[in-house]
Design a protein around this motif. Structure first.
Motif, mmCIF file in Angstrom:
data_model
loop_
_atom_site.group_PDB
_atom_site.id
_atom_site.type_symbol
_atom_site.label_atom_id
_atom_site.label_comp_id
_atom_site.label_asym_id
_atom_site.label_seq_id
_atom_site.Cartn_x
_atom_site.Cartn_y
_atom_site.Cartn_z
ATOM 1 N N SER B 109 0.842 -1.206 0.000
ATOM 2 C CA SER B 109 0.000 0.000 0.000
ATOM 3 C C SER B 109 0.872 1.249 0.000
ATOM 4 O O SER B 109 0.566 2.242 -0.658
ATOM 5 C CB SER B 109 -0.889 0.051 1.230
ATOM 6 O OG SER B 109 -1.609 -1.110 1.353
ATOM 7 N N TRP B 110 1.958 1.167 0.766
ATOM 8 C CA TRP B 110 2.893 2.292 0.825
ATOM 9 C C TRP B 110 3.467 2.586 -0.569
ATOM 10 O O TRP B 110 3.504 3.734 -1.017
ATOM 11 C CB TRP B 110 3.996 1.937 1.824
ATOM 12 C CG TRP B 110 5.013 2.977 2.005
ATOM 13 C CD1 TRP B 110 6.214 3.056 1.369
ATOM 14 C CD2 TRP B 110 4.923 4.119 2.863
ATOM 15 N NE1 TRP B 110 6.880 4.173 1.777
ATOM 16 C CE2 TRP B 110 6.121 4.838 2.691
ATOM 17 C CE3 TRP B 110 3.962 4.592 3.746
ATOM 18 C CZ2 TRP B 110 6.376 6.021 3.376
ATOM 19 C CZ3 TRP B 110 4.227 5.767 4.431
ATOM 20 C CH2 TRP B 110 5.413 6.469 4.252
ATOM 21 N N ASP B 113 0.797 4.155 -2.789
ATOM 22 C CA ASP B 113 0.580 5.566 -2.471
ATOM 23 C C ASP B 113 1.731 6.427 -2.976
ATOM 24 O O ASP B 113 1.528 7.537 -3.469
ATOM 25 C CB ASP B 113 0.422 5.748 -0.959
ATOM 26 C CG ASP B 113 -0.952 5.323 -0.496
ATOM 27 O OD1 ASP B 113 -1.782 5.026 -1.373
ATOM 28 O OD2 ASP B 113 -1.197 5.282 0.723
ATOM 29 N N LEU B 114 2.932 5.883 -2.832
ATOM 30 C CA LEU B 114 4.112 6.624 -3.274
ATOM 31 C C LEU B 114 4.059 6.861 -4.784
ATOM 32 O O LEU B 114 4.266 7.973 -5.266
ATOM 33 C CB LEU B 114 5.356 5.801 -2.915
ATOM 34 C CG LEU B 114 6.661 6.555 -2.780
ATOM 35 C CD1 LEU B 114 6.568 7.485 -1.592
ATOM 36 C CD2 LEU B 114 7.801 5.581 -2.584
ATOM 37 N N MET B 116 1.482 6.771 -6.723
ATOM 38 C CA MET B 116 0.362 7.594 -7.150
ATOM 39 C C MET B 116 0.534 9.042 -6.717
ATOM 40 O O MET B 116 -0.166 9.925 -7.201
ATOM 41 C CB MET B 116 -0.927 7.027 -6.593
ATOM 42 C CG MET B 116 -1.336 5.768 -7.335
ATOM 43 S SD MET B 116 -2.898 5.178 -6.727
ATOM 44 C CE MET B 116 -3.729 4.766 -8.231
ATOM 45 N N GLY B 117 1.443 9.267 -5.774
ATOM 46 C CA GLY B 117 1.648 10.635 -5.300
ATOM 47 C C GLY B 117 2.440 11.476 -6.279
ATOM 48 O O GLY B 117 2.179 12.669 -6.435
ATOM 49 N N ILE B 118 3.418 10.872 -6.926
ATOM 50 C CA ILE B 118 4.203 11.615 -7.913
ATOM 51 C C ILE B 118 3.364 11.723 -9.178
ATOM 52 O O ILE B 118 2.857 10.713 -9.650
ATOM 53 C CB ILE B 118 5.522 10.892 -8.225
ATOM 54 C CG1 ILE B 118 6.295 10.635 -6.931
ATOM 55 C CG2 ILE B 118 6.364 11.677 -9.189
ATOM 56 C CD1 ILE B 118 7.557 9.843 -7.120
ATOM 57 N N PRO B 119 3.186 12.944 -9.721
ATOM 58 C CA PRO B 119 2.413 13.056 -10.957
ATOM 59 C C PRO B 119 2.944 12.081 -12.006
ATOM 60 O O PRO B 119 4.158 11.954 -12.181
ATOM 61 C CB PRO B 119 2.648 14.497 -11.380
ATOM 62 C CG PRO B 119 2.894 15.212 -10.117
ATOM 63 C CD PRO B 119 3.602 14.248 -9.224
ATOM 64 N N HIS B 120 1.993 11.412 -12.653
ATOM 65 C CA HIS B 120 2.339 10.274 -13.502
ATOM 66 C C HIS B 120 3.485 10.544 -14.480
ATOM 67 O O HIS B 120 4.455 9.802 -14.541
ATOM 68 C CB HIS B 120 1.090 9.843 -14.255
ATOM 69 C CG HIS B 120 1.156 8.434 -14.676
ATOM 70 N ND1 HIS B 120 0.288 7.477 -14.232
ATOM 71 C CD2 HIS B 120 2.033 7.807 -15.473
ATOM 72 C CE1 HIS B 120 0.625 6.333 -14.749
ATOM 73 N NE2 HIS B 120 1.675 6.503 -15.508
ATOM 74 N N ILE B 121 3.339 11.630 -15.241
ATOM 75 C CA ILE B 121 4.358 11.925 -16.256
ATOM 76 C C ILE B 121 5.733 12.103 -15.613
ATOM 77 O O ILE B 121 6.738 11.598 -16.122
ATOM 78 C CB ILE B 121 3.975 13.213 -17.014
ATOM 79 C CG1 ILE B 121 2.781 12.951 -17.914
ATOM 80 C CG2 ILE B 121 5.124 13.748 -17.815
ATOM 81 C CD1 ILE B 121 3.137 12.279 -19.195
ATOM 82 N N LEU B 122 5.773 12.780 -14.470
ATOM 83 C CA LEU B 122 7.055 12.994 -13.790
ATOM 84 C C LEU B 122 7.671 11.662 -13.374
ATOM 85 O O LEU B 122 8.880 11.468 -13.498
ATOM 86 C CB LEU B 122 6.839 13.849 -12.541
ATOM 87 C CG LEU B 122 7.008 15.350 -12.693
ATOM 88 C CD1 LEU B 122 6.858 16.028 -11.353
ATOM 89 C CD2 LEU B 122 8.375 15.659 -13.268
ATOM 90 N N ILE B 125 9.128 10.000 -16.327
ATOM 91 C CA ILE B 125 10.366 10.691 -16.694
ATOM 92 C C ILE B 125 11.505 10.265 -15.759
ATOM 93 O O ILE B 125 12.606 9.942 -16.208
ATOM 94 C CB ILE B 125 10.161 12.221 -16.632
ATOM 95 C CG1 ILE B 125 9.292 12.683 -17.789
ATOM 96 C CG2 ILE B 125 11.499 12.948 -16.661
ATOM 97 C CD1 ILE B 125 8.965 14.152 -17.758
ATOM 98 N N LEU B 126 11.225 10.236 -14.462
ATOM 99 C CA LEU B 126 12.265 9.884 -13.483
ATOM 100 C C LEU B 126 12.772 8.463 -13.710
ATOM 101 O O LEU B 126 13.984 8.225 -13.709
ATOM 102 C CB LEU B 126 11.704 10.004 -12.062
ATOM 103 C CG LEU B 126 11.541 11.424 -11.514
ATOM 104 C CD1 LEU B 126 10.798 11.403 -10.195
ATOM 105 C CD2 LEU B 126 12.899 12.073 -11.348
ATOM 106 N N ILE B 127 11.834 7.526 -13.907
ATOM 107 C CA ILE B 127 12.265 6.136 -14.105
ATOM 108 C C ILE B 127 13.041 6.011 -15.412
ATOM 109 O O ILE B 127 14.076 5.355 -15.485
ATOM 110 C CB ILE B 127 11.056 5.178 -14.093
ATOM 111 C CG1 ILE B 127 10.353 5.247 -12.743
ATOM 112 C CG2 ILE B 127 11.510 3.744 -14.345
ATOM 113 C CD1 ILE B 127 9.104 4.412 -12.654
ATOM 114 N N ALA B 130 16.445 7.122 -14.925
ATOM 115 C CA ALA B 130 17.231 6.167 -14.138
ATOM 116 C C ALA B 130 17.770 5.046 -15.023
ATOM 117 O O ALA B 130 18.827 4.494 -14.756
ATOM 118 C CB ALA B 130 16.388 5.594 -13.009
#
Lengths: 330, 276
Positions: B109-110, B113-114, B116-122, B125-127, B130
């Protein structure tokens, strides 16, 4: 009341922990990137002509020599004191940049958020009311079409039609090119924000409309509406007194939960219209390996999303006594 | 009434077959035309759509129809790959959360939530950053960011199934956890898995295109739709509308076809949700 405060307190605590988690996850992802900030920002040719000392200075500037754990703890320490560091690309404090850019983006996001919410709600209500007939089919078709259309393509289409062919709206940026800050009027700013805001609103409608439609159908099939009909209430009174109220509040909470999508859309719309907002800053920070800025933007936008979800959670309790009672029961 | 139901079911099956064949044809055509999509010919540059070049040509004289087909094919292949990976991930984590006890549940669940908290597109982009952008970056980005909502559904589904009488009976009869999972829970999850998978395609395709458009996905030398559209931006003001309009329209059509097929299949597999 005490239960509600407790509930809110728990949610708030979880939100803060999640924000820490977001910052760590974002840091780890950026840190894992094999892309060399020196190569992307300075280029192979320039690096080749530099002396070893110059390169070392640059490596220190882009943080290549500090171990990741130390870097993150340093960042976290100053972030907790309200300093998100300096952007490596813009050479200014991250929070200052985010503040400026967020100002531009909020215009877009808030107007699109309200417009798509209201429009989506009305369309959804209309579709549910006329279930199975042509307005319903039309609205559902529109929602399906919009959710299958790439946002950036829609933005390009709007740009092509209104800015290139009809020439009635500006092509991009947030103020006229070359104008000094004092001569920019509110009308100018509005004209430059119309197309990006329109893009965001048009795409934001689908989700809320479909949700409201379902809700409307549930309400119309409910026992209390059947009873109201049996009492001889008119259609408009059923709609106003039983329909709208039951649908409006869940729709509002849904809209508070959709901030993540609005931000995602604004990243794309700002890029197409070269609108200097937060999303565009995120893209340049990502392309330029500007870690402090990207990290700052991720944390700030995640805080916005969590804030929206938090409000949605609280609203659920306020609206629906059953949920409140269940939470108290636990 | 029975006659009518049978007909609508039959036409849905027909539609799904035609749609799948069409998508497969686009995919194959894209692979066949992939060399033609790169061919430059400066004697025919910047031509608007005509009978010999249905989608026109670009500033390097490349045939836009071949480029679009190659791009769509790339999109479909990436969409398939990422949808399979993210659906499998959702299934795995969703069942893990529901069956492995409260600690696993809290951890999953954690994570949800994590994510879903970061705006999807961002997040994509981050992944993608990486993994160093490019093909691997975009595939990892899209597949590692699309599982949370489905995982949530799978989790609640499994929790519900565990309360079902036949599962309780099997437990009392002393069946092992694994055999209960394999014989009583997994078969019920299969329709979920399939519809989740199919409804994941449109998202995956659109996100791949968006991320590529922003410059975090496929490299510019690949004829991906995102690349084609981002290049077309430079030529919009000079009236070369066909560079942007037609490839984007084709992508929207393919995505729409996926969505409608997905909805049809969902109705076929899950008649309870198909009242309309």
């Amino acid at each position: 009341m005490r239960h509600r405060l407790q509930f809110a307190g728990k949610k708030l605590l979880r939100m803060i922990l999640l924000l820490l988690g977001v910052s760590l996850a974002a840091f780890l992802l950026m840190n894992a990137s094999p892309l060399d900030p020196l190569q992307t920002n300075i280029g192979q040719a320039a690096l080749g002509s530099m002396s070893q000392e110059q390169i070392e200075v640059l490596e220190a500037y882009w943080g290549k020599n500090t171990p990741p754990a130390e870097r993150y703890l340093q960042w976290l320490g100053s972030a907790l004191r309200g300093d998100f560091g300096d952007s490596l690309l813009y050479r200014r404090p991250v929070l200052q940049i985010i503040g400026e850019r967020l100002g531009g983006s909020l215009w877009l996001m808030v107007s699109a958020w309200i417009l798509s919410g209201v429009l989506g709600f009305l369309l959804g209500a209309a579709a549910g009311w006329t279930r199975g007939k042509w307005p319903d089919r039309l609205i559902r078709g529109y929602c399906l079409l919009i959710s299958s259309t790439p946002v950036f393509w829609l933005a390009i289409l709007l740009l092509l039609v209104f800015a290139v062919w009809l020439g009635i709206l500006p092509i991009g940026l947030s103020v006229p090119i070359g104008a000094d800050a004092a001569s920019v009027t509110l009308a100018d700013r509005l004209a430059h924000a119309i197309l990006p805001a329109l893009t965001l609103s048009v795409t934001g409608v689908a989700n809320i409309a479909l949700h409201t439609r379902e809700k409307m159908i549930d309400v119309l099939e409910s026992d209390y509406v059947l009873f109201a009909r049996a009492r001889g209430e008119s259609k408009s009174s059923i709609l106003l007194r039983h329909g709208l109220r039951n649908m409006a509040l869940p729709a509002i909470t849904l809209q508070f939960g959709s901030i993540s999508e609005i931000i995602g859309g604004s990243v794309i719309a700002e890029q197409v219209f070269s609108y200097p907002g937060l999303g565009q800053a995120a893209v340049s920070a990502g392309l330029g390996s500007d870690m402090p800025l990207l990290l700052g933007i991720t944390v700030v936008t995640a805080a916005l999303v969590f804030g929206g979800n938090f409000i949605a959670d609280l609203l659920y309790g306020v609206i629906d006594p059953r949920i409140r009672r269940r939470a108290a029961h636990k | 009434m029975i006659e009518k139901n049978w007909n609508s079911r039959k036409s849905a099956i027909l539609f799904v077959t035609v749609a799948v064949l069409l998508l497969a044809a686009v995919m194959v055509a894209g692979i066949v035309f992939s060399t033609k999509a790169m061919q430059t010919d400066f004697s025919r540059k910047n031509q608007s759509p005509s009978f010999s070049f249905l989608f026109g040509t670009d500033w390097m004289g490349r045939d836009m129809l071949s480029r679009t087909l190659a791009g769509l094919s790339l999109s479909i292949r990436i969409g398939l790959l990422t949808a399979v990976v993210s659906t499998a991930l959702a299934l795995l984590l969703g069942t893990a959360a529901a069956t492995l006890g409260s600690k696993a549940d809290a951890a999953v669940s954690w994570c949800i939530d994590l994510c879903m908290g970061i705006p999807h597109i961002l997040l994509v982009i981050l992944i993608s950053l990486a993994f160093g952008k490019g093909f691997i970056g975009v595939v990892a980005g899209v597949s590692l960011s699309h599982w949370p909502s489905l995982a949530r559904i799978v989790r609640s589904e499994v929790l519900q199934l565990r309360q079902a009488p036949y599962v309780m009976t099997a437990e009392k009869l002393g069946a092992s956890r694994f055999s209960i999972f394999r014989r009583h829970i997994l078969p019920h999850l299969f329709p979920q898995f399939l519809t989740g998978l199919i409804l994941q395609f449109p998202h995956a395709i659109l996100h791949e295109a968006s991320v590529t458009f922003l410059g975090f996905g496929l490299p510019p030398e690949q004829p991906a739709i995102g690349v084609i559209l981002s290049e077309s931006m430079r030529y919009l003001t000079t009236g070369k509308w066909w560079l942007a309009v037609l490839p984007g329209l084709s992508l929207a059509a393919v995505t729409l076809l996926f969505s409608v097929t997905g909805n049809c299949l969902r109705r076929l597999l899950d008649p309870a949700s198909a009242q309309e």
